[in-house]
Write a protein that holds these residues in place. Structure first.
Motif, PDB file in Angstrom:
ATOM      1  N   ALA A  15      -7.861   6.832  -3.625  1.00 19.71           N
ATOM      2  CA  ALA A  15      -8.412   6.152  -4.856  1.00 19.71           C
ATOM      3  C   ALA A  15      -7.550   5.665  -5.890  1.00 19.71           C
ATOM      4  CB  ALA A  15      -9.278   7.329  -5.447  1.00 19.71           C
ATOM      5  N   ARG A  16      -6.217   6.381  -5.913  1.00 19.60           N
ATOM      6  CA  ARG A  16      -5.335   5.779  -6.792  1.00 19.60           C
ATOM      7  C   ARG A  16      -4.910   4.501  -6.386  1.00 19.60           C
ATOM      8  NH1 ARG A  16      -3.709  11.205  -7.602  1.00 19.60           N
ATOM      9  NH2 ARG A  16      -2.163  10.982  -5.969  1.00 19.60           N
ATOM     10  N   LYS A  17      -4.450   4.314  -5.027  1.00 21.30           N
ATOM     11  CA  LYS A  17      -3.989   3.042  -4.327  1.00 21.30           C
ATOM     12  C   LYS A  17      -5.050   1.884  -4.463  1.00 21.30           C
ATOM     13  CE  LYS A  17      -1.269   5.374  -0.652  1.00 21.30           C
ATOM     14  NZ  LYS A  17      -1.302   5.791   0.961  1.00 21.30           N
ATOM     15  N   ALA A  18      -6.345   2.391  -4.036  1.00 16.45           N
ATOM     16  CA  ALA A  18      -7.265   1.451  -4.421  1.00 16.45           C
ATOM     17  C   ALA A  18      -7.518   0.785  -5.874  1.00 16.45           C
ATOM     18  CB  ALA A  18      -8.671   1.707  -3.968  1.00 16.45           C
ATOM     19  N   GLU A  19      -7.335   1.621  -6.756  1.00 14.03           N
ATOM     20  CA  GLU A  19      -7.249   1.246  -8.038  1.00 14.03           C
ATOM     21  C   GLU A  19      -6.208   0.417  -8.547  1.00 14.03           C
ATOM     22  OE1 GLU A  19      -6.988   3.547 -12.319  1.00 14.03           O
ATOM     23  OE2 GLU A  19      -8.386   4.337 -10.960  1.00 14.03           O
ATOM     24  N   ARG A  20      -4.770   0.720  -8.057  1.00 10.00           N
ATOM     25  CA  ARG A  20      -3.660  -0.193  -8.273  1.00 10.00           C
ATOM     26  C   ARG A  20      -3.739  -1.507  -7.541  1.00 10.00           C
ATOM     27  NH1 ARG A  20      -0.883   4.782  -7.250  1.00 10.00           N
ATOM     28  NH2 ARG A  20      -0.332   3.786  -5.087  1.00 10.00           N
ATOM     29  N   ARG A  21      -4.551  -1.574  -6.495  1.00  8.39           N
ATOM     30  CA  ARG A  21      -4.623  -2.764  -5.718  1.00  8.39           C
ATOM     31  C   ARG A  21      -5.738  -3.823  -6.259  1.00  8.39           C
ATOM     32  NH1 ARG A  21      -4.824  -0.981   0.202  1.00  8.39           N
ATOM     33  NH2 ARG A  21      -4.272   1.088  -0.446  1.00  8.39           N
ATOM     34  N   GLY A  22      -6.489  -3.027  -7.270  1.00  7.51           N
ATOM     35  CA  GLY A  22      -7.535  -3.715  -7.807  1.00  7.51           C
ATOM     36  C   GLY A  22      -8.789  -4.015  -6.889  1.00  7.51           C
ATOM     37  N   LEU A  23      -8.827  -3.256  -5.826  1.00  3.45           N
ATOM     38  CA  LEU A  23      -9.996  -3.403  -4.911  1.00  3.45           C
ATOM     39  C   LEU A  23     -11.311  -2.804  -5.341  1.00  3.45           C
ATOM     40  CD1 LEU A  23      -8.383  -1.763  -1.876  1.00  3.45           C
ATOM     41  CD2 LEU A  23      -8.874  -4.276  -2.213  1.00  3.45           C
ATOM     42  N   ASP A  24     -12.515  -3.473  -5.256  1.00  2.00           N
ATOM     43  CA  ASP A  24     -13.690  -3.189  -5.749  1.00  2.00           C
ATOM     44  C   ASP A  24     -14.388  -2.371  -4.582  1.00  2.00           C
ATOM     45  OD1 ASP A  24     -13.616  -4.853  -7.954  1.00  2.00           O
ATOM     46  OD2 ASP A  24     -14.605  -6.521  -7.066  1.00  2.00           O
ATOM     47  N   ASP A  25     -13.958  -2.326  -3.245  1.00  7.82           N
ATOM     48  CA  ASP A  25     -14.356  -1.496  -2.417  1.00  7.82           C
ATOM     49  C   ASP A  25     -14.280   0.173  -2.497  1.00  7.82           C
ATOM     50  OD1 ASP A  25     -15.739  -3.497  -1.109  1.00  7.82           O
ATOM     51  OD2 ASP A  25     -13.912  -3.779   0.221  1.00  7.82           O
ATOM     52  N   GLU A  26     -15.152   0.879  -2.103  1.00 11.25           N
ATOM     53  CA  GLU A  26     -14.958   2.285  -2.186  1.00 11.25           C
ATOM     54  C   GLU A  26     -13.660   2.504  -1.268  1.00 11.25           C
ATOM     55  OE1 GLU A  26     -16.329   4.845  -3.895  1.00 11.25           O
ATOM     56  OE2 GLU A  26     -17.316   3.455  -5.098  1.00 11.25           O
TER      57      GLU A  26
END
Length: 129
Positions: A15-26
């Motif tokens: 979840a932290r990696k996705a947030e850092r990359r700005g991904l909208d997908d879960e």
């Protein structure tokens, strides 16, 4: 650290990696994307997502039963379609069809059918999840 602690830590890191990359997908989760495949299948391990796991023992001989078949109301529903067959990705993207079999068990759940490995002639058991 217990197994669930490791899984929780891994999911939080995803979840932290996705947030850092700005991904909208879960981000992927262990339960939906990695542990037990979705859809209809033969063998494997049962999902106990609606109830706590409980032993499935043969009523005739008390032997632990084995998962024979899982019939699922949907073929895939993970965060990124991780269980979707490659052959069906283009069809699914066009039709957005998650339930091509049009099966429904309970409230869009799944049906697990178990058999006795000691004697396949013993009565089968089932679980709705």
């Amino acid at each position: 650290m217990r197994r669930t602690g490791r899984i929780d830590s891994w999911e939080e890191a995803q979840a932290r990696k996705a947030e850092r990359r700005g991904l909208d997908d879960e981000p992927p989760t262990y339960h939906h994307d990695l542990s037990i495949p979705q859809g209809c299948r033969v063998g494997g391990f049962p999902s106990w997502h609606s109830t706590d796991p409980h032993p499935m023992n043969c009523e005739a001989c008390a032997a632990p039963m084995v998962l024979l078949l899982t019939l699922d109301s949907c073929e895939w529903s993970g965060a990124d379609g991780s269980w979707m067959p490659d052959e069906e990705r283009t069809i699914a993207e066009r039709l957005r069809e998650r339930c091509p079999t049009q099966l429904t068990f309970g409230r869009d759940g799944l049906l697990n059918v178990f058999f006795c490995p000691a004697d396949p002639g013993h009565p089968h058991q089932w679980s709705l999840q």
